[in-house]
Write a protein that holds these residues in place. Structure first.
Motif, short mmCIF file in Angstrom:
data_model
loop_
_atom_site.label_atom_id
_atom_site.label_comp_id
_atom_site.label_asym_id
_atom_site.label_seq_id
_atom_site.Cartn_x
_atom_site.Cartn_y
_atom_site.Cartn_z
N TRP A 23 44.74 25.57 28.54
CA TRP A 23 43.34 25.20 28.33
C TRP A 23 42.53 25.71 29.52
N PRO A 24 42.12 27.00 29.46
CA PRO A 24 41.38 27.58 30.59
C PRO A 24 39.97 27.01 30.72
N TYR A 25 39.47 27.03 31.94
CA TYR A 25 38.08 26.69 32.20
C TYR A 25 37.20 27.91 31.87
N ASN A 26 36.00 27.66 31.39
CA ASN A 26 35.06 28.74 31.13
C ASN A 26 34.25 29.01 32.39
N ARG A 27 34.61 30.09 33.09
CA ARG A 27 33.90 30.51 34.29
C ARG A 27 33.30 31.88 34.04
N ASP A 28 32.06 32.07 34.45
CA ASP A 28 31.36 33.31 34.15
C ASP A 28 32.08 34.52 34.72
N ALA A 29 32.31 35.51 33.86
CA ALA A 29 32.89 36.78 34.30
C ALA A 29 31.81 37.66 34.92
N LEU A 68 39.13 36.51 25.57
CA LEU A 68 37.94 36.40 26.41
C LEU A 68 36.75 37.01 25.69
N SER A 69 35.63 36.30 25.70
CA SER A 69 34.37 36.84 25.19
C SER A 69 33.30 36.66 26.25
N ALA A 70 32.55 37.73 26.53
CA ALA A 70 31.58 37.72 27.61
C ALA A 70 30.27 38.34 27.14
N ASN A 122 33.49 32.83 27.63
CA ASN A 122 34.43 31.90 27.01
C ASN A 122 35.85 32.45 27.11
N VAL A 123 36.76 31.64 27.65
CA VAL A 123 38.18 31.99 27.72
C VAL A 123 38.92 31.04 26.79
N LEU A 183 37.26 38.34 36.56
CA LEU A 183 37.27 36.96 36.09
C LEU A 183 38.03 36.09 37.08
N GLU A 184 37.43 34.96 37.44
CA GLU A 184 38.14 33.93 38.19
C GLU A 184 38.83 33.02 37.17
N TYR A 185 40.12 33.27 36.95
CA TYR A 185 40.87 32.54 35.93
C TYR A 185 41.37 31.22 36.50
N ARG A 186 41.02 30.14 35.82
CA ARG A 186 41.48 28.81 36.16
C ARG A 186 41.91 28.13 34.87
N SER A 187 43.09 27.54 34.85
CA SER A 187 43.58 26.97 33.60
C SER A 187 44.47 25.75 33.84
N GLN A 188 44.41 24.82 32.89
CA GLN A 188 45.34 23.71 32.83
C GLN A 188 46.42 24.03 31.79
N TYR A 189 47.63 23.53 32.03
CA TYR A 189 48.75 23.76 31.12
C TYR A 189 49.46 22.44 30.84
#
Length: 213
Positions: A40-46, A92-94, A57-58, A198-204
């Motif tokens: 469940w990634p966080y949506n961080r601006d690319a 990913l959609s930007a 949106n990730v 992209l700064e990728y941050r995600s929960q698993y």
């Protein structure tokens, strides 16, 4: 190269416990485990083309992983070292704000692969064993079938960088050899592709089964 490093580390870990076992066999734990996971990634601006891409949106994804863990006798079963390899799908959609693609939405498949070395602290001897850990290593963000106007498209493009994670979980023994476990992870890595970052941050959420030797 990354696969060779991982394989060398795996052989080193597998060789280490047998050396210790000759001195204090009952107290050295070696685990090999497989797991499935959801992300469940966080949506961080690319940053796309020459400017920010607000409302990036990730997407959520699924994946799997393999772990080899050693709790050496010197740490009395409380502290362990682990090698882990895992991967998951995403997309990913930007929305593009600059360049020839301005006003359109760029889309691509995103695959995340990680090879991590972890340090684990647990409380052994309980029916359900709690543990926490931290790790770092090689993280790869792979794009496929990218459709981003104004960008020189490639069917396949990889960004390799340093990634780190924090995790915690519970382990329950089914038999003396077989155990089940559940785990929560937080993973972070910064990917840089051609004109896209992209700064990728995600929960698993992780669920798996393992063997104890």
């Amino acid at each position: 190269m990354a696969l060779s490093i991982w394989a060398f580390g795996l052989l080193t870990l597998l060789g280490f416990p047998f050396t210790v076992r000759a001195e204090a066999e009952p107290h050295t734990d070696v685990y090999i485990s497989l797991y499935a996971m959801g992300s469940w990634p966080y949506n961080r601006d690319a940053f796309a083309l020459t400017g920010p891409a607000p409302d990036t949106n990730v997407g959520n994804g699924v994946g799997a992983g393999l772990k080899v863990t050693v709790f050496p006798v010197l740490a009395r079963g409380f502290l362990g070292i682990e090698l882990e390899s895992m991967g998951n799908s995403s997309n990913l959609s930007a929305p593009l704000t600059t360049g020839p693609g301005a006003g359109t939405v760029g889309r691509t498949n995103l695959w995340v692969f990680n090879s991590m070395a972890n340090l684990i602290l647990r409380y052994p001897g309980l029916p359900v064993i709690p543990y926490v850990g931290v790790g770092g290593g090689l993280s790869q963000g792979v794009l496929s079938s990218a459709n981003i106007r104004g960008r020189s498209e490639q069917d396949f493009e990889s960004s390799a960088t340093f990634g780190y994670q924090f995790f915690g979980g519970l382990q329950s023994n089914v038999t003396r050899r077989i155990f089940l476990f559940g785990e929560y992870k937080y993973l972070a890595a910064n990917y840089h592709w051609q004109t896209l970052s992209l700064e990728y941050r995600s929960q698993y959420a992780v669920a798996g089964v393992g063997l104890r030797f």
